[in-house]
Motif scaffolding. Structure first.
Motif, PDB file in Angstrom:
ATOM      1  N   ASN A  26       0.814  -1.221   0.000  1.00 39.20           N
ATOM      2  CA  ASN A  26       0.000   0.000   0.000  1.00 39.20           C
ATOM      3  C   ASN A  26       0.848   1.272   0.000  1.00 39.20           C
ATOM      4  OD1 ASN A  26      -2.487  -1.306  -0.047  1.00 39.20           O
ATOM      5  ND2 ASN A  26      -2.574  -1.515   2.179  1.00 39.20           N
ATOM      6  N   HIS A  27       2.148   1.109  -0.274  1.00 43.05           N
ATOM      7  CA  HIS A  27       3.042   2.269  -0.335  1.00 43.05           C
ATOM      8  C   HIS A  27       2.588   3.199  -1.469  1.00 43.05           C
ATOM      9  CE1 HIS A  27       6.741   4.577  -1.099  1.00 43.05           C
ATOM     10  NE2 HIS A  27       7.082   4.286   0.153  1.00 43.05           N
ATOM     11  N   PRO A  28       2.571   4.513  -1.237  1.00 47.08           N
ATOM     12  CA  PRO A  28       2.071   5.446  -2.265  1.00 47.08           C
ATOM     13  C   PRO A  28       2.863   5.437  -3.563  1.00 47.08           C
ATOM     14  CG  PRO A  28       3.127   6.614  -0.445  1.00 47.08           C
ATOM     15  CD  PRO A  28       2.956   5.209   0.004  1.00 47.08           C
ATOM     16  N   LYS A  29       4.149   5.084  -3.497  1.00 48.87           N
ATOM     17  CA  LYS A  29       4.973   5.096  -4.705  1.00 48.87           C
ATOM     18  C   LYS A  29       5.297   3.690  -5.213  1.00 48.87           C
ATOM     19  CE  LYS A  29       9.381   6.720  -6.598  1.00 48.87           C
ATOM     20  NZ  LYS A  29      10.678   7.413  -6.303  1.00 48.87           N
ATOM     21  N   LEU A  30       5.658   2.785  -4.297  1.00 48.63           N
ATOM     22  CA  LEU A  30       6.090   1.443  -4.684  1.00 48.63           C
ATOM     23  C   LEU A  30       5.008   0.394  -4.447  1.00 48.63           C
ATOM     24  CD1 LEU A  30       9.743   1.471  -3.258  1.00 48.63           C
ATOM     25  CD2 LEU A  30       9.028   1.794  -5.633  1.00 48.63           C
ATOM     26  N   GLY A  31       3.791   0.820  -4.299  1.00 51.25           N
ATOM     27  CA  GLY A  31       2.716  -0.104  -3.987  1.00 51.25           C
ATOM     28  C   GLY A  31       2.340  -1.039  -5.126  1.00 51.25           C
ATOM     29  N   TYR A  32       1.681  -2.122  -4.755  1.00 53.44           N
ATOM     30  CA  TYR A  32       1.156  -3.092  -5.726  1.00 53.44           C
ATOM     31  C   TYR A  32      -0.084  -3.730  -5.121  1.00 53.44           C
ATOM     32  CZ  TYR A  32       3.822  -6.307  -2.717  1.00 53.44           C
ATOM     33  OH  TYR A  32       4.328  -7.001  -1.637  1.00 53.44           O
ATOM     34  N   SER A  33      -0.847  -4.420  -5.914  1.00 51.98           N
ATOM     35  CA  SER A  33      -2.087  -5.044  -5.436  1.00 51.98           C
ATOM     36  C   SER A  33      -1.750  -6.328  -4.683  1.00 51.98           C
ATOM     37  CB  SER A  33      -3.027  -5.343  -6.611  1.00 51.98           C
ATOM     38  OG  SER A  33      -3.364  -4.151  -7.293  1.00 51.98           O
ATOM     39  N   ALA A  45       9.293   1.771 -11.697  1.00 49.88           N
ATOM     40  CA  ALA A  45       8.740   3.106 -11.914  1.00 49.88           C
ATOM     41  C   ALA A  45       7.250   3.151 -11.604  1.00 49.88           C
ATOM     42  CB  ALA A  45       8.993   3.553 -13.355  1.00 49.88           C
ATOM     43  N   SER A  46       6.537   2.068 -11.904  1.00 52.41           N
ATOM     44  CA  SER A  46       5.104   2.008 -11.622  1.00 52.41           C
ATOM     45  C   SER A  46       4.626   0.570 -11.660  1.00 52.41           C
ATOM     46  CB  SER A  46       4.315   2.836 -12.649  1.00 52.41           C
ATOM     47  OG  SER A  46       4.263   2.155 -13.895  1.00 52.41           O
TER      48      SER A  46
END
Length: 290
Positions: A191-198, A257-258
């Motif tokens: 849930n990290h704002p930059k390195l987050g993932y589902s 990067a995303s």
């Protein structure tokens, strides 16, 4: 053509002569020499002769293993008083070979089980996942956008289990129940704002990775090295926990990067795991750093 036939006959006769010679010198057949000469694990159990010898024993129940091993010893004229460890070593190999195939069949059956909201046990397992990961937050309803907080795509998680069925859910629940604090830590990273993932979707994707490695036989070295007998579903769940934890570390260290680059990094992680499985001492066991 005649040259090829002659070469084949020569090599076959040479192998037979060599086996006979080694038995005369050592007093042991090739199976005994394998059990003596290779340490327990993939080095021993993966030997081709051992696999071929035990192929006819596939699907033998554990209760019948003793008789099967005794039959092999009688056929090979192996006496326990002269080689007391052979029977034990052979039985372990048989359990590993037979157990791996049975584990795949069990995992495959679980994968084919569709998540059904009408089944109470399915619903209870899903709600257990939420309670384990979000103990201080109450679900507003069964179908809600809140599921996105733990990484599901839609308002109803059942649609996300279509690929891996109940296998995907049981892996997620096992990780959260066995390593509760760790799973919550991984969820916080997701849930990290930059390195987050589902979190949940990636977890189901990692279940697919574990399943494909099991199906291809790539996990044999890991299970042969770490399980002294038949690998069980719990051992498969433990492997999933390893993948979930290690992928989270890998993702954070790589700093994509995303989330759009997920497939690229997922493949890189997959290749890393396959390289590890190629090592003779491989053990994909979860090792937590303090």
């Amino acid at each position: 053509m005649l040259g090829y036939i002659w070469q084949y006959l020569y090599s076959s006769l040479f192998r037979l002569w060599l086996k006979w010679f080694l038995r005369q010198i050592t007093g042991k057949c090739e199976l005994q020499r394998i059990c003596d000469g290779y340490r327990q694990g993939v080095a021993r159990t993966s030997r081709r002769l051992l696999q071929q010898t035990l192929r006819t024993a596939i699907d033998v129940e554990e209760s019948g293993l003793e008789q099967r091993v005794t039959a092999i010893m009688a056929e090979k004229n192996i006496r326990s008083e002269k080689d007391p460890m052979f029977k034990t070593n052979l039985k372990v190999c048989l359990l590993q070979i037979n157990g791996y195939r049975k584990l795949y069949l069990y995992v495959e059956d679980l994968r084919k089980q569709v998540f059904e909201s009408e089944k109470k046990e399915h619903e209870e397992l899903l709600l257990k996942l939420w309670d384990l990961l979000m103990p201080s937050v109450k679900l507003q309803s069964r179908i809600t956008k809140q599921w996105g907080d733990i990484g599901f795509q839609g308002d109803d998680p059942k649609t996300d289990f279509r690929g891996m069925g109940m296998l995907g859910l049981t892996n997620l629940v096992f990780f959260s129940a066995r390593y509760t604090e760790l799973s919550r830590q991984v969820l916080s990273h997701a849930n990290h704002p930059k390195l987050g993932y589902s979190y949940a979707i990636v977890g189901i994707n990692l279940t697919e990775m574990a399943y494909s490695l099991l199906k291809s036989g790539a996990l044999k070295p890991h299970f042969y090295n770490t399980v002294d007998g038949s690998p069980s579903l719990e051992h498969f769940h433990q492997l999933y926990c390893y993948l979930a934890y290690e992928f989270d570390k890998f993702w954070i260290e790589e700093e994509p990067a995303s989330i759009m680059e997920f497939n690229l990094y997922r493949e890189r992680f997959h290749e890393k795991v396959k390289m590890l499985l190629g090592e003779p001492d491989v053990s994909l066991s979860l090792k937590l750093t303090s």
